[in-house]
Motif scaffolding. Sequence first.
Motif, mmCIF file in Angstrom:
data_model
loop_
_atom_site.group_PDB
_atom_site.id
_atom_site.type_symbol
_atom_site.label_atom_id
_atom_site.label_comp_id
_atom_site.label_asym_id
_atom_site.label_seq_id
_atom_site.Cartn_x
_atom_site.Cartn_y
_atom_site.Cartn_z
ATOM 1 N N VAL A 52 54.652 37.723 36.842
ATOM 2 C CA VAL A 52 54.605 36.838 35.681
ATOM 3 C C VAL A 52 55.830 35.952 35.772
ATOM 4 C CG1 VAL A 52 54.690 36.670 33.167
ATOM 5 C CG2 VAL A 52 53.413 38.540 34.242
ATOM 6 N N LEU A 53 55.618 34.657 35.788
ATOM 7 C CA LEU A 53 56.711 33.697 35.840
ATOM 8 C C LEU A 53 57.292 33.579 34.435
ATOM 9 C CD1 LEU A 53 58.184 31.713 37.734
ATOM 10 C CD2 LEU A 53 56.424 30.040 37.194
ATOM 11 N N GLN A 54 58.513 34.071 34.250
ATOM 12 C CA GLN A 54 59.136 34.035 32.923
ATOM 13 C C GLN A 54 59.930 32.766 32.689
ATOM 14 O OE1 GLN A 54 61.091 38.045 32.683
ATOM 15 N NE2 GLN A 54 59.761 38.136 30.887
ATOM 16 N N GLY A 73 55.055 31.746 31.698
ATOM 17 C CA GLY A 73 53.846 32.300 31.104
ATOM 18 C C GLY A 73 52.690 32.439 32.070
ATOM 19 N N ASP A 74 52.750 31.736 33.195
ATOM 20 C CA ASP A 74 51.695 31.855 34.195
ATOM 21 C C ASP A 74 51.931 33.097 35.040
ATOM 22 O OD1 ASP A 74 50.276 29.498 33.538
ATOM 23 O OD2 ASP A 74 51.684 28.293 34.683
ATOM 24 N N PHE A 75 50.866 33.595 35.649
ATOM 25 C CA PHE A 75 50.987 34.776 36.496
ATOM 26 C C PHE A 75 50.207 34.574 37.783
ATOM 27 C CE2 PHE A 75 47.627 35.498 33.385
ATOM 28 C CZ PHE A 75 46.556 35.938 34.145
ATOM 29 N N PHE A 76 50.551 35.360 38.786
ATOM 30 C CA PHE A 76 49.892 35.265 40.084
ATOM 31 C C PHE A 76 50.034 36.584 40.826
ATOM 32 C CE2 PHE A 76 54.196 33.655 40.402
ATOM 33 C CZ PHE A 76 54.715 34.230 41.553
ATOM 34 N N PRO A 133 40.055 24.739 45.611
ATOM 35 C CA PRO A 133 39.728 26.162 45.523
ATOM 36 C C PRO A 133 40.911 26.896 44.913
ATOM 37 C CG PRO A 133 40.250 25.549 47.787
ATOM 38 C CD PRO A 133 40.284 24.292 46.963
ATOM 39 N N TYR A 134 40.749 27.383 43.699
ATOM 40 C CA TYR A 134 41.871 27.936 42.949
ATOM 41 C C TYR A 134 41.835 29.445 42.950
ATOM 42 C CZ TYR A 134 44.840 29.377 39.370
ATOM 43 O OH TYR A 134 45.828 30.028 38.710
ATOM 44 N N ALA A 135 42.951 30.073 43.265
ATOM 45 C CA ALA A 135 42.988 31.536 43.228
ATOM 46 C C ALA A 135 44.399 32.078 43.195
ATOM 47 C CB ALA A 135 42.253 32.076 44.439
ATOM 48 N N ALA A 136 45.341 31.377 42.658
ATOM 49 C CA ALA A 136 46.695 31.886 42.756
ATOM 50 C C ALA A 136 47.415 32.090 41.447
ATOM 51 C CB ALA A 136 47.522 30.969 43.643
#
Length: 164
Positions: A52-54, A73-76, A133-136
């Motif tokens: 999780v990118l804080q 707030g984004d995660f990968f 193509p999104y998956a990250a």
Amino acid sequence: MRPEPEALASVPLFAALEPAELTRVSGWMEIRHADAGDRLVIEGATGYSFFVLQEGTAAVTKDGEEIATPGAGDFFGELALTGVGRRTATVTATSRVTLAAMFGLQFRLLESELPDTRISSSAQPPTASASAPYAATRRCSASSSAAPSRRPPRATASSTSRRR
């Protein structure tokens, strides 16, 4: 060092959790730091952690093309833990970043014991190109099934990150 439960409450993925649940999730995570230019995950590498990118920003590239620009707030990293096994894109810090990292075993606990945080494999953030193509990286939460872990958790390509 663990993330503060209050800091996790501001992450959309964890927004539905009660304070006691946030404390539990916090105990499953560790804080990592990386500098601009550090690769956090590498496309094609085996994945063992979820992030999780804080704080800070990053760039997501697939086959050398930038497809997303995640921020706080984004995660990968979840796709490598939910059955794909390999990283589907490279994520590179574009500023100094603070990450909350969780190993695969704890990720499975998260999904099974706290179903409000289950991650949809079809979720797309607003920064992803409709044609890419999104998956990250992801912001949404919905249901998903997690494949059982075949290997014990270990450090990922983010080992270039510095711990405090």
